[in-house]
Design a protein around this motif. Structure first.
Motif, short mmCIF file in Angstrom:
data_model
loop_
_atom_site.label_atom_id
_atom_site.label_comp_id
_atom_site.label_asym_id
_atom_site.label_seq_id
_atom_site.Cartn_x
_atom_site.Cartn_y
_atom_site.Cartn_z
N ALA A 30 -41.37 -8.78 46.85
CA ALA A 30 -42.12 -7.54 47.01
C ALA A 30 -43.59 -7.91 47.05
CB ALA A 30 -41.86 -6.60 45.84
N VAL A 31 -44.38 -7.04 47.63
CA VAL A 31 -45.82 -7.22 47.57
C VAL A 31 -46.42 -5.99 46.90
CG1 VAL A 31 -45.96 -8.70 49.60
CG2 VAL A 31 -46.29 -6.26 49.87
N ALA A 32 -47.53 -6.20 46.23
CA ALA A 32 -48.25 -5.12 45.57
C ALA A 32 -49.73 -5.43 45.67
CB ALA A 32 -47.82 -4.99 44.12
N PHE A 33 -50.53 -4.40 45.63
CA PHE A 33 -51.97 -4.56 45.81
C PHE A 33 -52.70 -3.91 44.64
CE2 PHE A 33 -49.93 -4.92 49.85
CZ PHE A 33 -50.61 -5.94 50.49
N THR A 34 -53.88 -4.42 44.35
CA THR A 34 -54.66 -3.89 43.24
C THR A 34 -55.53 -2.71 43.65
OG1 THR A 34 -56.32 -5.61 43.64
CG2 THR A 34 -54.66 -6.05 41.94
N SER A 35 -55.53 -2.37 44.94
CA SER A 35 -56.24 -1.18 45.41
C SER A 35 -55.65 -0.72 46.73
CB SER A 35 -57.74 -1.46 45.57
OG SER A 35 -57.96 -2.20 46.76
N ILE A 69 -42.81 -10.88 42.93
CA ILE A 69 -43.87 -10.00 43.42
C ILE A 69 -45.05 -10.88 43.81
CG2 ILE A 69 -45.48 -8.14 42.88
CD1 ILE A 69 -43.58 -7.35 40.58
N VAL A 70 -45.60 -10.64 44.98
CA VAL A 70 -46.83 -11.28 45.39
C VAL A 70 -47.92 -10.21 45.32
CG1 VAL A 70 -48.05 -12.47 47.25
CG2 VAL A 70 -45.61 -12.87 46.91
N ILE A 71 -48.94 -10.46 44.52
CA ILE A 71 -50.01 -9.49 44.35
C ILE A 71 -51.20 -9.87 45.22
CG2 ILE A 71 -51.61 -8.46 42.69
CD1 ILE A 71 -49.39 -8.73 40.61
N ASP A 72 -51.69 -8.88 45.96
CA ASP A 72 -52.82 -9.03 46.88
C ASP A 72 -52.65 -10.17 47.88
OD1 ASP A 72 -54.24 -6.83 45.96
OD2 ASP A 72 -55.34 -7.98 44.47
N PRO A 73 -51.54 -10.16 48.64
CA PRO A 73 -51.38 -11.20 49.66
C PRO A 73 -52.41 -11.00 50.77
CG PRO A 73 -49.73 -9.52 49.98
CD PRO A 73 -50.44 -9.19 48.68
#
Length: 86
Positions: A30-35, A69-73
């Motif tokens: 999954a990917v997720a972003f901080t904004s 989870i990959v954060i802010d790819p």
């Protein structure tokens, strides 16, 4: 306090479904972003998203067998990675 993450989803009728991506080696993640801005820079301004804390996202991923989870790819692909010929 858990930091909110902005997670891309697919609209499926009346529900949202998490988008699952592939790492360069082909593993599901999954990917997720901080904004929302970071998400739009990678996936486009039209990409729907939901806001979740990391523990909630991990619980959803556990239910569908996605381990990471990959954060802010910097880039993301929902297509399977090509396999090298042996």
């Amino acid at each position: 306090m858990d930091v909110p993450l902005f997670v891309p989803v697919r609209k499926t009728g009346c529900a949202d479904a998490l988008r699952v991506f592939r790492t360069p080696d082909g593993a599901r993640t999954a990917v997720a972003f901080t904004s929302p801005v970071r998400l739009a820079l990678v996936l486009g301004a039209d990409q729907p998203w939901i806001r979740l804390c990391e523990p909630a996202l991990r619980a959803l991923l556990r239910d569908i067998g996605v381990p990471g989870i990959v954060i802010d790819p910097q880039a993301a692909s929902s297509q399977p990675a090509p396999h090298a010929a042996a």
